[in-house]
Scaffold this active site. Structure first.
Site, PDB file in Angstrom:
ATOM      1  N   LYS A 147       0.855  -1.207   0.000  1.00 54.68           N
ATOM      2  CA  LYS A 147       0.000   0.000   0.000  1.00 54.68           C
ATOM      3  C   LYS A 147       0.887   1.252   0.000  1.00 54.68           C
ATOM      4  O   LYS A 147       1.949   1.238  -0.618  1.00 54.68           O
ATOM      5  CB  LYS A 147      -0.979  -0.050   1.170  1.00 54.68           C
ATOM      6  CG  LYS A 147      -1.726  -1.387   1.209  1.00 54.68           C
ATOM      7  CD  LYS A 147      -2.877  -1.439   2.155  1.00 54.68           C
ATOM      8  CE  LYS A 147      -3.545  -2.815   2.053  1.00 54.68           C
ATOM      9  NZ  LYS A 147      -4.739  -2.942   2.862  1.00 54.68           N
TER      10      LYS A 147
ATOM     11  N   HIS B 208      -8.463  -3.193  -6.138  1.00 50.04           N
ATOM     12  CA  HIS B 208      -8.416  -3.325  -4.679  1.00 50.04           C
ATOM     13  C   HIS B 208      -9.554  -2.502  -4.064  1.00 50.04           C
ATOM     14  O   HIS B 208      -9.886  -1.433  -4.575  1.00 50.04           O
ATOM     15  CB  HIS B 208      -7.051  -2.853  -4.148  1.00 50.04           C
ATOM     16  CG  HIS B 208      -6.863  -3.199  -2.702  1.00 50.04           C
ATOM     17  ND1 HIS B 208      -7.425  -2.449  -1.690  1.00 50.04           N
ATOM     18  CD2 HIS B 208      -6.223  -4.230  -2.105  1.00 50.04           C
ATOM     19  CE1 HIS B 208      -7.114  -3.014  -0.527  1.00 50.04           C
ATOM     20  NE2 HIS B 208      -6.387  -4.096  -0.753  1.00 50.04           N
TER      21      HIS B 208
ATOM     22  N   SER C 143      -6.389  -9.466   6.820  1.00 54.02           N
ATOM     23  CA  SER C 143      -5.838  -9.805   8.133  1.00 54.02           C
ATOM     24  C   SER C 143      -5.209 -11.203   8.164  1.00 54.02           C
ATOM     25  O   SER C 143      -5.257 -11.890   9.186  1.00 54.02           O
ATOM     26  CB  SER C 143      -6.899  -9.657   9.231  1.00 54.02           C
ATOM     27  OG  SER C 143      -7.378  -8.320   9.275  1.00 54.02           O
TER      28      SER C 143
ATOM     29  N   GLY D  46      -7.308  -5.151   7.148  1.00 49.87           N
ATOM     30  CA  GLY D  46      -6.668  -4.255   8.106  1.00 49.87           C
ATOM     31  C   GLY D  46      -7.410  -4.112   9.424  1.00 49.87           C
ATOM     32  O   GLY D  46      -7.115  -3.226  10.222  1.00 49.87           O
TER      33      GLY D  46
HETATM   34  P1  PGA Z   1      -4.393  -6.673   5.362  1.00 53.48           P
HETATM   35  O1  PGA Z   1      -4.619  -6.111   3.871  1.00 53.48           O
HETATM   36  O2  PGA Z   1      -3.599  -7.946   5.230  1.00 53.48           O
HETATM   37  O3  PGA Z   1      -3.650  -5.577   6.064  1.00 53.48           O
HETATM   38  O4  PGA Z   1      -5.746  -6.929   5.941  1.00 53.48           O
HETATM   39  C1  PGA Z   1      -4.869  -6.978   2.787  1.00 53.48           C
HETATM   40  C2  PGA Z   1      -5.074  -6.172   1.540  1.00 53.48           C
HETATM   41  O5  PGA Z   1      -5.700  -5.101   1.608  1.00 53.48           O
HETATM   42  O6  PGA Z   1      -4.630  -6.565   0.437  1.00 53.48           O
END
Ligand code: PGA
Length: 254
Positions: free
Chosen positions: A11, A96, A208, A174
Site C-alpha cells: 500500500k 483493490h 488480516s 486491516g
Molecule cells: P491486510 O490487507 O492484510 O492488512 O488486511 C490486505 C489487503 O488489503 O490486500
C-alpha cells in the site's frame, strides 16, 4: 494454472531506502521458501525501480498496486501498463477495495484494466470482496461473482486460467477480524464456478492474514495463497507467514 502465491501489498508504505533494506533482509533467508511458492512484492510506484534492481536474479517477482488501462495520454498522475512492464513488473493488483472506495474505481474500470494488463503481458491480481453490509445480508457470493464476471467479461477461458483472483472481504482488511477459512473457501468455490477458466486460476485470500492463521487458509481446497497487507510490511514477518503456510508440505502443493 493453480499456483501457491503470496503477494505483499505494501500500500502507501516504504520509500526507496526502506524498500532496499527490506529486500536485502527478505532475500537473506529466502532459500527456505519452497520453490513451488511464488512470492510477489508490490511496493509503491516510486520504489518499483529500486525493488527491480534488488530483486534481479532472485525468484521473487515484482508487483504494482494499480495502473491505468490506457497506454499513454492526458491522465495526470496515472501509470500505464507498458511503463510497468518496462520496469520488470510481472503482477499488477487491480480493483483493490481501497481503490474502489477512495478513487471511485468501478467494476467496469476493473474490466478495462484486466484486459489491458493481459495485452501487455502483466498478470492481473483481481480483487473482489463484499462490504460488511453485503456480508451480513448474506449477499457475499452474489456480489463477488458479479465483480468477477464483470472483471473478466469477454476474455477467453485460457486467459482467465492465467489470472489471479484475490478474495478480500472488505470488513476483514486491516481490521484484525479475518474471515473464517471455511467461509472464505465457500465463497471461492462460487468464484471458481462463475466462469469457465477460473477453476484453473490461482485464488488468494486477503484480509488480516498473518503467520498464525495462514496455515488454516491454505488447508482449504480452494485457497491457493494470500494477498497480504499489514503482515507483509516486515520482511521477517512476511517470510515467516510464507514458511508457516505449508507446514511439513515441503512445497508439495500445485
Ligand atoms: P491486510 O490487507 O492484510 O492488512 O488486511 C490486505 C489487503 O488489503 O490486500
Amino acid at each position: 494454472m493453480r499456483q501457491t502465491i503470496f503477494a505483499g501489498n505494501w500500500k502507501m508504505n516504504k520509500g526507496v531506502a526502506q524498500t532496499r533494506e527490506y529486500i536485502e533482509r527478505f532475500l537473506t533467508h529466502a532459500e527456505a521458501i519452497p520453490e513451488t511458492v511464488r512470492v510477489v512484492l508490490a511496493p509503491p510506484f516510486t520504489a518499483l525501480e529500486a525493488a527491480a534492481d534488488h530483486l534481479y536474479g532472485s525468484r521473487i517477482d515484482l508487483g504494482a498496486q494499480t495502473m491505468h488501462w490506457e497506454e499513454h495520454g492526458a491522465f495526470t498522475g496515472e501509470i500505464s501498463p507498458p511503463m510497468l512492464a518496462e520496469l520488470g513488473v510481472t503482477y499488477v493488483i487491480l480493483g483493490h477495495s481501497e481503490r474502489r472506495a477512495y478513487e471511485g474505481e468501478t467494476d467496469d474500470d476493473v474490466r478495462r484494466k484486466v484486459a489491458a494488463a493481459l495485452e501487455h503481458g502483466l498478470i492481473p491480481i483481481v480483487c473482489v470482496g463484499e462490504t460488511l453490509e453485503e456480508h451480513d445480508a448474506g449477499r457475499a457470493q452474489q456480489r463477488v461473482v458479479e465483480q468477477a464476471r464483470t472483471a473478466f467479461a469477454g476474455l477467453p477461458a485460457e486467459s482467465l486460467a492465467g489470472c489471479v483472483v484475490a478474495y478480500e472481504p472488505i470488513w476483514a482488511i486491516g481490521t484484525g477480524r479475518n474471515c473464517e477459512s471455511a467461509q472464505a473457501n465457500e465463497v471461492m468455490e462460487a468464484i471458481r464456478a462463475s466462469l469457465p477458466g477460473l477453476a484453473d486460476a490461482s485464488i488468494l485470500y486477503g484480509g488480516s492474514m498473518n503467520a498464525d492463521n495462514v496455515a488454516g487458509y491454505l488447508a482449504q481446497p480452494q485457497i491457493d495463497g494470500g494477498l497480504v497487507g499489514g503482515a507483509s510490511l516486515d520482511a521477517e514477518q512476511f517470510r515467516r507467514l510464507i514458511e508457516n503456510a505449508l507446514p511439513g508440505a515441503g512445497g508439495s502443493r500445485p
